[in-house]
Design a protein around this motif. Structure first.
Motif, PDB file in Angstrom:
ATOM      1  N   THR A  71      62.609  26.175  28.992  1.00  8.73           N
ATOM      2  CA  THR A  71      63.608  25.159  29.345  1.00  8.73           C
ATOM      3  C   THR A  71      62.948  23.795  29.495  1.00  8.73           C
ATOM      4  OG1 THR A  71      63.347  25.635  31.717  1.00  8.73           O
ATOM      5  CG2 THR A  71      65.094  26.814  30.533  1.00  8.73           C
ATOM      6  N   VAL A  72      63.771  22.754  29.298  1.00  4.05           N
ATOM      7  CA  VAL A  72      63.281  21.380  29.381  1.00  4.05           C
ATOM      8  C   VAL A  72      63.474  20.855  30.801  1.00  4.05           C
ATOM      9  CG1 VAL A  72      63.542  19.032  28.501  1.00  4.05           C
ATOM     10  CG2 VAL A  72      63.862  20.987  26.961  1.00  4.05           C
ATOM     11  N   LYS A  73      62.379  20.431  31.398  1.00  3.81           N
ATOM     12  CA  LYS A  73      62.456  19.844  32.740  1.00  3.81           C
ATOM     13  C   LYS A  73      62.718  18.336  32.665  1.00  3.81           C
ATOM     14  CE  LYS A  73      59.372  21.192  35.767  1.00  3.81           C
ATOM     15  NZ  LYS A  73      58.036  21.511  36.355  1.00  3.81           N
ATOM     16  N   ALA A  74      62.130  17.703  31.655  1.00  9.30           N
ATOM     17  CA  ALA A  74      62.324  16.258  31.488  1.00  9.30           C
ATOM     18  C   ALA A  74      62.163  15.889  30.019  1.00  9.30           C
ATOM     19  CB  ALA A  74      61.329  15.474  32.339  1.00  9.30           C
ATOM     20  N   ASN A  75      62.986  14.967  29.573  1.00  2.85           N
ATOM     21  CA  ASN A  75      62.910  14.511  28.196  1.00  2.85           C
ATOM     22  C   ASN A  75      61.777  13.499  28.004  1.00  2.85           C
ATOM     23  OD1 ASN A  75      65.039  15.837  26.699  1.00  2.85           O
ATOM     24  ND2 ASN A  75      66.482  14.729  28.008  1.00  2.85           N
ATOM     25  N   GLY A  76      61.454  13.259  26.736  1.00  2.00           N
ATOM     26  CA  GLY A  76      60.415  12.295  26.414  1.00  2.00           C
ATOM     27  C   GLY A  76      60.972  10.885  26.293  1.00  2.00           C
ATOM     28  N   GLN A 132      64.896   8.724  32.713  1.00  2.03           N
ATOM     29  CA  GLN A 132      63.647   8.080  33.119  1.00  2.03           C
ATOM     30  C   GLN A 132      63.317   8.408  34.574  1.00  2.03           C
ATOM     31  OE1 GLN A 132      62.486   3.926  31.785  1.00  2.03           O
ATOM     32  NE2 GLN A 132      62.974   3.475  33.923  1.00  2.03           N
ATOM     33  N   GLU A 133      64.307   8.329  35.440  1.00  2.00           N
ATOM     34  CA  GLU A 133      64.102   8.644  36.858  1.00  2.00           C
ATOM     35  C   GLU A 133      63.769  10.119  37.056  1.00  2.00           C
ATOM     36  OE1 GLU A 133      63.840   6.545  39.540  1.00  2.00           O
ATOM     37  OE2 GLU A 133      63.755   5.139  37.850  1.00  2.00           O
ATOM     38  N   LYS A 134      64.436  10.975  36.297  1.00  2.00           N
ATOM     39  CA  LYS A 134      64.167  12.418  36.391  1.00  2.00           C
ATOM     40  C   LYS A 134      62.714  12.711  36.019  1.00  2.00           C
ATOM     41  CE  LYS A 134      67.165  15.220  34.503  1.00  2.00           C
ATOM     42  NZ  LYS A 134      67.878  16.021  33.454  1.00  2.00           N
ATOM     43  N   ARG A 135      62.253  12.101  34.951  1.00  2.00           N
ATOM     44  CA  ARG A 135      60.877  12.316  34.505  1.00  2.00           C
ATOM     45  C   ARG A 135      59.882  11.783  35.537  1.00  2.00           C
ATOM     46  NH1 ARG A 135      58.476  13.305  29.489  1.00  2.00           N
ATOM     47  NH2 ARG A 135      56.239  12.790  29.513  1.00  2.00           N
ATOM     48  N   LYS A 136      60.190  10.620  36.082  1.00  2.00           N
ATOM     49  CA  LYS A 136      59.313  10.008  37.081  1.00  2.00           C
ATOM     50  C   LYS A 136      59.148  10.928  38.299  1.00  2.00           C
ATOM     51  CE  LYS A 136      58.883   5.758  39.849  1.00  2.00           C
ATOM     52  NZ  LYS A 136      59.546   4.469  40.186  1.00  2.00           N
ATOM     53  N   ALA A 137      60.256  11.526  38.747  1.00  2.00           N
ATOM     54  CA  ALA A 137      60.217  12.409  39.910  1.00  2.00           C
ATOM     55  C   ALA A 137      59.413  13.688  39.597  1.00  2.00           C
ATOM     56  CB  ALA A 137      61.631  12.771  40.330  1.00  2.00           C
ATOM     57  N   ILE A 138      59.608  14.250  38.410  1.00  2.00           N
ATOM     58  CA  ILE A 138      58.889  15.474  38.024  1.00  2.00           C
ATOM     59  C   ILE A 138      57.397  15.204  37.894  1.00  2.00           C
ATOM     60  CG2 ILE A 138      58.557  17.136  36.146  1.00  2.00           C
ATOM     61  CD1 ILE A 138      61.613  17.016  35.730  1.00  2.00           C
ATOM     62  N   GLU A 139      57.036  14.079  37.293  1.00  2.56           N
ATOM     63  CA  GLU A 139      55.623  13.727  37.141  1.00  2.56           C
ATOM     64  C   GLU A 139      54.973  13.511  38.508  1.00  2.56           C
ATOM     65  OE1 GLU A 139      55.418  11.505  32.784  1.00  2.56           O
ATOM     66  OE2 GLU A 139      55.893  10.329  34.569  1.00  2.56           O
ATOM     67  N   ALA A 140      55.709  12.878  39.416  1.00  2.00           N
ATOM     68  CA  ALA A 140      55.179  12.652  40.778  1.00  2.00           C
ATOM     69  C   ALA A 140      54.966  13.970  41.496  1.00  2.00           C
ATOM     70  CB  ALA A 140      56.132  11.756  41.562  1.00  2.00           C
ATOM     71  N   SER A 141      55.926  14.889  41.341  1.00  2.00           N
ATOM     72  CA  SER A 141      55.823  16.205  41.960  1.00  2.00           C
ATOM     73  C   SER A 141      54.651  17.009  41.411  1.00  2.00           C
ATOM     74  CB  SER A 141      57.130  16.985  41.748  1.00  2.00           C
ATOM     75  OG  SER A 141      57.030  18.285  42.265  1.00  2.00           O
ATOM     76  N   LEU A 181      72.534   3.252  27.983  1.00  3.47           N
ATOM     77  CA  LEU A 181      71.631   2.837  29.050  1.00  3.47           C
ATOM     78  C   LEU A 181      71.691   3.729  30.293  1.00  3.47           C
ATOM     79  CD1 LEU A 181      69.485   0.752  29.717  1.00  3.47           C
ATOM     80  CD2 LEU A 181      71.284  -0.737  30.632  1.00  3.47           C
ATOM     81  N   PRO A 182      72.878   4.116  30.774  1.00  6.16           N
ATOM     82  CA  PRO A 182      72.914   4.990  31.958  1.00  6.16           C
ATOM     83  C   PRO A 182      72.140   6.289  31.748  1.00  6.16           C
ATOM     84  CG  PRO A 182      75.085   4.067  31.544  1.00  6.16           C
ATOM     85  CD  PRO A 182      74.247   3.710  30.356  1.00  6.16           C
ATOM     86  N   LYS A 183      72.297   6.928  30.596  1.00  5.82           N
ATOM     87  CA  LYS A 183      71.596   8.170  30.304  1.00  5.82           C
ATOM     88  C   LYS A 183      70.080   7.930  30.203  1.00  5.82           C
ATOM     89  CE  LYS A 183      71.139  12.518  29.035  1.00  5.82           C
ATOM     90  NZ  LYS A 183      71.314  13.628  30.006  1.00  5.82           N
ATOM     91  N   ILE A 184      69.687   6.840  29.599  1.00  9.11           N
ATOM     92  CA  ILE A 184      68.264   6.510  29.456  1.00  9.11           C
ATOM     93  C   ILE A 184      67.619   6.345  30.834  1.00  9.11           C
ATOM     94  CG2 ILE A 184      66.654   4.699  28.717  1.00  9.11           C
ATOM     95  CD1 ILE A 184      68.568   4.212  26.322  1.00  9.11           C
ATOM     96  N   LEU A 185      68.280   5.597  31.716  1.00 13.48           N
ATOM     97  CA  LEU A 185      67.737   5.366  33.057  1.00 13.48           C
ATOM     98  C   LEU A 185      67.746   6.634  33.894  1.00 13.48           C
ATOM     99  CD1 LEU A 185      69.340   1.876  33.794  1.00 13.48           C
ATOM    100  CD2 LEU A 185      66.959   2.366  33.188  1.00 13.48           C
ATOM    101  N   GLU A 186      68.783   7.447  33.711  1.00 14.96           N
ATOM    102  CA  GLU A 186      68.858   8.725  34.435  1.00 14.96           C
ATOM    103  C   GLU A 186      67.692   9.637  34.048  1.00 14.96           C
ATOM    104  OE1 GLU A 186      71.551  12.792  34.292  1.00 14.96           O
ATOM    105  OE2 GLU A 186      72.501  10.884  33.736  1.00 14.96           O
TER     106      GLU A 186
END
Length: 317
Positions: A250-255, A304-313, A297-302
């Motif tokens: 499964t995909v946790k975050a998009n590129g 982006q934030e999801k990926r940022k949180a996963i990378e931080a975790s 834009l809303p989907k792109i920013l959404e």
């Protein structure tokens, strides 16, 4: 009494050939069923070259001239082109005409700038800055209309280049996609003979990706996004892959977000062939860029934030 060396004789023959095909071009001769409009340009002498360059630098504009390859004198014209321009210069000129070195023989007319910039940035048809993308870390946009891509970081254009997108019968999907997996050398699923260097997949179910492959001067792919080798290498290292779960199911975050937009005018004169008449004929306006970006834009920013949180975790562990 005059004596001529073989070299001088060859030069006279070459000059006569250039003058001959230049005159044909100036008369508006039709090549490959397209009417070619050409400004006078001496491909050997480059009359007033220095003043043209200085003038264009002062105005921050580029002046283009057409170089013709008449059917009956194609070899002579190509000989002049090869002599006049180094391979590095040819690479730039061909890129502006959506061609690569392998496919330069396809040219009937080339738009040639009055100065060479190996980065291509002085010729950009895309806006240098896009306020709408200020909060977007990375994005790649492909314009079908002008067969070119642009790369933005936080709203600033950092690179652009030519592409060959899907042919009329196999058009590239428009809209928002995200980069996922990549491979330095992939084999096409259409034909095992097609080797695809620096392939980066952007639509997994449809098998769409960008990679190095022939640029013939028009949309010719089977829906993929063809690039020059240097551009393929750059994007291969610059864009982000998706993040999968431990099992890889499964995909946790998009590129990196990718937007394909606009329409190519099939059968019409290619927009980059109008550069000698209007240097801005290729330009994509801020308004048109915003129209392609804003709905996504809303989907792109959404994402982006999801990926940022996963990378931080993941970094915490």
């Amino acid at each position: 009494m005059f004596t001529f060396s073989l070299k001088k004789l060859c030069n006279l023959i070459l000059l006569f050939s250039v003058i001959s095909f230049s005159l044909q071009c100036e008369k508006g001769q039709t090549f490959d069923s397209q009417e070619v409009q050409v400004e006078k340009y001496d491909s050997i002498e480059r009359i007033n070259k220095d003043s043209l360059i200085q003038d264009s630098v002062k105005r921050n504009t580029v002046v283009y001239h057409d170089f013709c390859f008449p059917k009956k004198k194609r070899d002579s014209a190509m000989a002049v082109f090869n002599k006049e321009y180094s391979q590095e210069d040819q690479h730039v000129i061909l890129a502006l005409n959506r061609l690569d070195l392998k496919n330069k023989w396809r040219a009937d007319t080339l738009s040639i700038p009055d100065r060479i910039d190996s980065t291509l940035m002085v010729y950009t048809p895309f806006p240098q800055n896009l306020e709408i993308l200020k909060g977007v870390h990375k994005i790649v946009l492909f314009s079908y209309k002008i067969q070119a891509f642009s790369v933005y970081q936080n709203g600033k254009l950092i690179r652009w280049g030519p592409t060959s997108m899907g042919s009329k019968a196999a058009q590239t999907k428009r809209g928002l996609m995200f980069t996922n997996w990549k491979k330095k050398l992939s084999i096409s699923s259409v034909s095992s003979e097609w080797k695809l260097p620096y392939n980066f997949n952007v639509q997994n179910t449809l098998g769409i990706g960008w990679h190095q492959y022939d640029l013939p001067g028009y949309p010719a792919s089977h829906s993929c996004l063809r690039l020059l080798m240097n551009d393929a290498k750059f994007l291969y290292g610059w864009a982000d892959q998706w993040i999968l779960n431990i099992g890889g199911t499964t995909v946790k975050a998009n590129g990196t977000p990718v937007i394909v937009f606009g329409d190519y005018k099939w059968g019409a004169k290619k927009p980059w062939k109008n550069l000698s008449i209007n240097p801005k004929s290729n330009n994509i306006s801020v308004k048109d860029m915003n129209a392609a970006i804003e709905p996504n834009l809303p989907k792109i920013l959404e994402e982006q934030e999801k990926r940022k949180a996963i990378e931080a975790s993941e970094n915490q562990h």
